[in-house]
Write a protein that holds these residues in place. Structure first.
Motif, short mmCIF file in Angstrom:
data_model
loop_
_atom_site.label_atom_id
_atom_site.label_comp_id
_atom_site.label_asym_id
_atom_site.label_seq_id
_atom_site.Cartn_x
_atom_site.Cartn_y
_atom_site.Cartn_z
N LEU A 101 0.83 -1.20 0.00
CA LEU A 101 0.00 0.00 0.00
C LEU A 101 0.87 1.25 0.00
CD1 LEU A 101 -2.85 -1.04 2.48
CD2 LEU A 101 -2.64 -1.47 0.03
N THR A 102 0.33 2.32 -0.60
CA THR A 102 1.06 3.58 -0.75
C THR A 102 0.77 4.52 0.41
OG1 THR A 102 0.94 3.38 -3.16
CG2 THR A 102 1.44 5.56 -2.27
N GLU A 103 1.83 5.08 1.00
CA GLU A 103 1.66 6.01 2.12
C GLU A 103 1.16 7.36 1.63
OE1 GLU A 103 4.43 8.38 5.38
OE2 GLU A 103 5.04 6.36 4.74
N THR A 104 0.14 7.89 2.31
CA THR A 104 -0.40 9.21 1.98
C THR A 104 -0.66 9.97 3.28
OG1 THR A 104 -2.70 8.44 2.02
CG2 THR A 104 -1.53 8.33 -0.09
N LYS A 105 -0.87 11.28 3.14
CA LYS A 105 -1.22 12.11 4.30
C LYS A 105 -2.61 12.68 4.09
CE LYS A 105 3.43 13.52 5.73
NZ LYS A 105 4.34 14.68 5.97
N ASN A 106 -3.44 12.53 5.12
CA ASN A 106 -4.79 13.07 5.08
C ASN A 106 -4.75 14.45 5.73
OD1 ASN A 106 -7.59 13.22 4.80
ND2 ASN A 106 -7.93 12.34 6.83
N GLU A 107 -4.60 15.51 4.93
CA GLU A 107 -4.41 16.86 5.46
C GLU A 107 -5.74 17.60 5.59
OE1 GLU A 107 -1.74 18.71 2.79
OE2 GLU A 107 -0.01 17.48 3.38
N GLY A 108 -5.75 18.52 6.52
CA GLY A 108 -6.88 19.42 6.66
C GLY A 108 -8.07 18.83 7.38
N GLY A 109 -7.91 17.66 7.96
CA GLY A 109 -9.01 17.06 8.70
C GLY A 109 -9.00 17.47 10.15
N TYR A 110 -9.76 16.73 10.94
CA TYR A 110 -9.78 16.97 12.38
C TYR A 110 -9.49 15.67 13.09
CZ TYR A 110 -11.21 18.39 17.02
OH TYR A 110 -11.21 18.67 18.36
N PRO A 111 -8.49 15.61 14.02
CA PRO A 111 -7.72 16.77 14.49
C PRO A 111 -6.78 17.31 13.43
CG PRO A 111 -6.87 14.75 15.44
CD PRO A 111 -8.11 14.36 14.68
N VAL A 112 -6.11 18.43 13.76
CA VAL A 112 -5.31 19.13 12.78
C VAL A 112 -4.13 18.28 12.31
CG1 VAL A 112 -3.89 21.19 12.38
CG2 VAL A 112 -5.98 21.35 13.74
N ASP A 113 -3.65 17.35 13.18
CA ASP A 113 -2.50 16.53 12.79
C ASP A 113 -2.76 15.83 11.46
OD1 ASP A 113 -1.09 15.96 15.82
OD2 ASP A 113 -3.18 16.57 15.75
N GLU A 114 -1.67 15.64 10.72
CA GLU A 114 -1.77 14.94 9.45
C GLU A 114 -1.86 13.44 9.71
OE1 GLU A 114 1.68 16.24 7.39
OE2 GLU A 114 0.72 18.03 6.59
N THR A 115 -3.00 12.85 9.43
CA THR A 115 -3.18 11.42 9.63
C THR A 115 -2.44 10.65 8.54
OG1 THR A 115 -5.38 11.86 10.54
CG2 THR A 115 -4.90 9.59 9.88
N ILE A 116 -1.65 9.65 8.96
CA ILE A 116 -0.93 8.82 8.00
C ILE A 116 -1.81 7.66 7.59
CG2 ILE A 116 1.13 7.42 7.59
CD1 ILE A 116 1.72 10.37 7.96
N ARG A 117 -2.04 7.54 6.29
CA ARG A 117 -2.83 6.43 5.76
C ARG A 117 -2.05 5.72 4.67
NH1 ARG A 117 -8.23 6.60 7.30
NH2 ARG A 117 -8.91 8.56 8.26
N TYR A 118 -2.34 4.44 4.53
CA TYR A 118 -1.73 3.62 3.49
C TYR A 118 -2.87 3.12 2.59
CZ TYR A 118 2.42 3.87 6.40
OH TYR A 118 3.50 4.34 7.13
N LYS A 119 -2.79 3.45 1.29
CA LYS A 119 -3.93 3.22 0.41
C LYS A 119 -3.58 2.33 -0.77
CE LYS A 119 -6.39 7.55 1.40
NZ LYS A 119 -7.06 8.73 0.81
N SER A 120 -4.61 1.65 -1.25
CA SER A 120 -4.53 0.95 -2.53
C SER A 120 -5.32 1.77 -3.54
CB SER A 120 -5.15 -0.45 -2.43
OG SER A 120 -5.32 -1.02 -3.70
N PHE A 121 -4.74 1.99 -4.72
CA PHE A 121 -5.41 2.78 -5.74
C PHE A 121 -5.95 1.90 -6.88
CE2 PHE A 121 -2.52 5.74 -3.64
CZ PHE A 121 -3.38 6.79 -3.36
N SER A 122 -5.91 0.57 -6.66
CA SER A 122 -6.39 -0.33 -7.71
C SER A 122 -7.38 -1.38 -7.21
CB SER A 122 -5.20 -1.05 -8.37
OG SER A 122 -4.50 -1.83 -7.42
N TYR A 123 -7.27 -1.75 -5.93
CA TYR A 123 -8.13 -2.84 -5.43
C TYR A 123 -9.41 -2.29 -4.81
CZ TYR A 123 -9.95 -6.34 -2.22
OH TYR A 123 -10.79 -7.19 -1.54
N LEU A 124 -10.54 -2.86 -5.23
CA LEU A 124 -11.84 -2.53 -4.64
C LEU A 124 -12.40 -3.79 -4.01
CD1 LEU A 124 -13.42 -0.42 -7.55
CD2 LEU A 124 -12.25 0.41 -5.49
N PRO A 125 -12.63 -3.80 -2.68
CA PRO A 125 -13.15 -4.99 -2.01
C PRO A 125 -14.47 -5.45 -2.61
CG PRO A 125 -12.36 -3.40 -0.40
CD PRO A 125 -12.33 -2.71 -1.73
#
Length: 335
Positions: free
Chosen positions: A83-107
């Motif tokens: 999975l690819t590491e991404t940052k979820n910016e501008g959400g709440y809380p203000v901290d940048e949430t670290i997420r790991y995503k797949s851009f091809s697989y749909l459950p």
């Protein structure tokens, strides 16, 4: 006992208790940190895993999100991708949430998903879940009765009183155990008169008036006035009471507000979310419901007179939850 003696005794006790004050170093109790893996894999939606770490309560506002980890996805026991590491910016809380995503697989229904997360300094965290079949929801509608009154004080004020009811039918699949999650949110416009942007938030419908949820409260709770059915973050339930049948839900709530005649009134909107969920996610949400809405027994646990409620986790080597689900949602605009 005269006044002088009482004052002397209080002064002596204060000195004794002050002298007993001790600083306790808790560092020897600090456990090794663990990876926290959280993911609800929804059918037809891109997979996103939030990865963080546990923290000791003496830490002052720690940065808990974990970057630079290796997160692997397996589908039906076959390696799919990293999975690819991404940052979820501008959400709440203000901290940048670290997420790991797949851009091809749909459950998809029936998929068996395994996620393995590793990071230097932590034990490897691993969890497995399955994607359930879609939930069969029909006749979902918002029923409203609205009464408006006016009064004049420098300007005309309009008072609105509403009785609301979210009604829908859920048909359960026979011959198997099924698990669900119900969540209702409200949206209201913020900004100027021409703004049409809605801010969505949780609120408290009267879930307890629905017989299916009312049975979750014990008779003892009801005697002592504990509702036990808040549902602020959704309510998890099984098909135990309507297995293989259709069940009509009726969730009421009241709403009152006012506005001036010269202001554009934007009625509230409502969203009804009904999920079919995996057993692991049901166990997790049920433990959260029990923690926050546990009535008299929960209050006893908080002061040490009952067994504390433990949050369910299916993550080995770490903690958190990996669940599977299918989402049905419907949006309504009020009067």
């Amino acid at each position: 006992m005269n006044l002088r003696y009482s004052i002397s005794l209080l002064a002596l006790m204060s000195f004794v208790f002050y002298g007993c004050e001790r600083e306790i170093n808790l560092e020897h109790l600090r456990p090794d940190p663990k990876l926290v893996l959280n993911c609800l894999a929804l059918q037809g939606d891109t997979l996103s895993v939030e990865l963080s770490r546990t923290w000791f309560y003496t830490e002052d506002i720690p940065d808990v999100y974990v970057s630079g980890a290796d997160v692997e996805l397996y589908v039906n026991d076959v390696f799919r991708e990293r999975l690819t590491e991404t940052k979820n910016e501008g959400g709440y809380p203000v901290d940048e949430t670290i997420r790991y995503k797949s851009f091809s697989y749909l459950p998809a229904t029936g998929d068996r998903i395994r996620i393995v997360a590793s990071k230097e300094g932590f034990k490897t965290a691993e969890a497995v879940t399955e994607i359930p079949r879609p939930c069969a929801v029909s006749d979902c509608r918002l029923i409203q009765e609205t009464v408006r009154d006016t009064s004049v004080w420098n300007e005309t004020i309009i008072y609105v009183s509403q009785t609301n009811k979210m009604q829908f039918t859920l048909r359960d699949e026979p011959g198997e155990e099924n698990y669900y999650l119900l969540y209702i949110r409200q949206g209201n416009v913020y900004g100027g008169d021409e703004d049409t942007t809605y801010r969505w938030s949780s609120f408290f419908p009267d879930y307890g008036s629905e017989p299916l949820f009312a049975v979750q409260s014990s008779a003892f709770d009801q005697i002592l006035g504990y509702d036990g059915v808040g549902g602020y973050n959704g309510l998890a339930f099984s098909d135990e009471l309507f297995a293989g049948k259709s069940y009509q839900f009726n969730i009421p709530w009241n709403k009152s507000y006012s506005y001036t005649e010269n202001v554009v009134n934007h009625p509230y909107r409502y969203r009804c979310y009904v999920y079919s969920i995996s057993r692991s996610y049901y166990n997790y949400m049920k433990s959260l419901n029990d923690l926050y809405e546990s009535g008299f027994t929960g209050d006893l646990a908080e002061i040490g007179f009952a067994e504390p409620i433990r949050i369910y986790s299916n993550v080995e080597g770490g903690t958190g939850i990996l669940g599977g689900g299918y989402l049905y949602s419907q949006e309504f605009e009020g009067e």
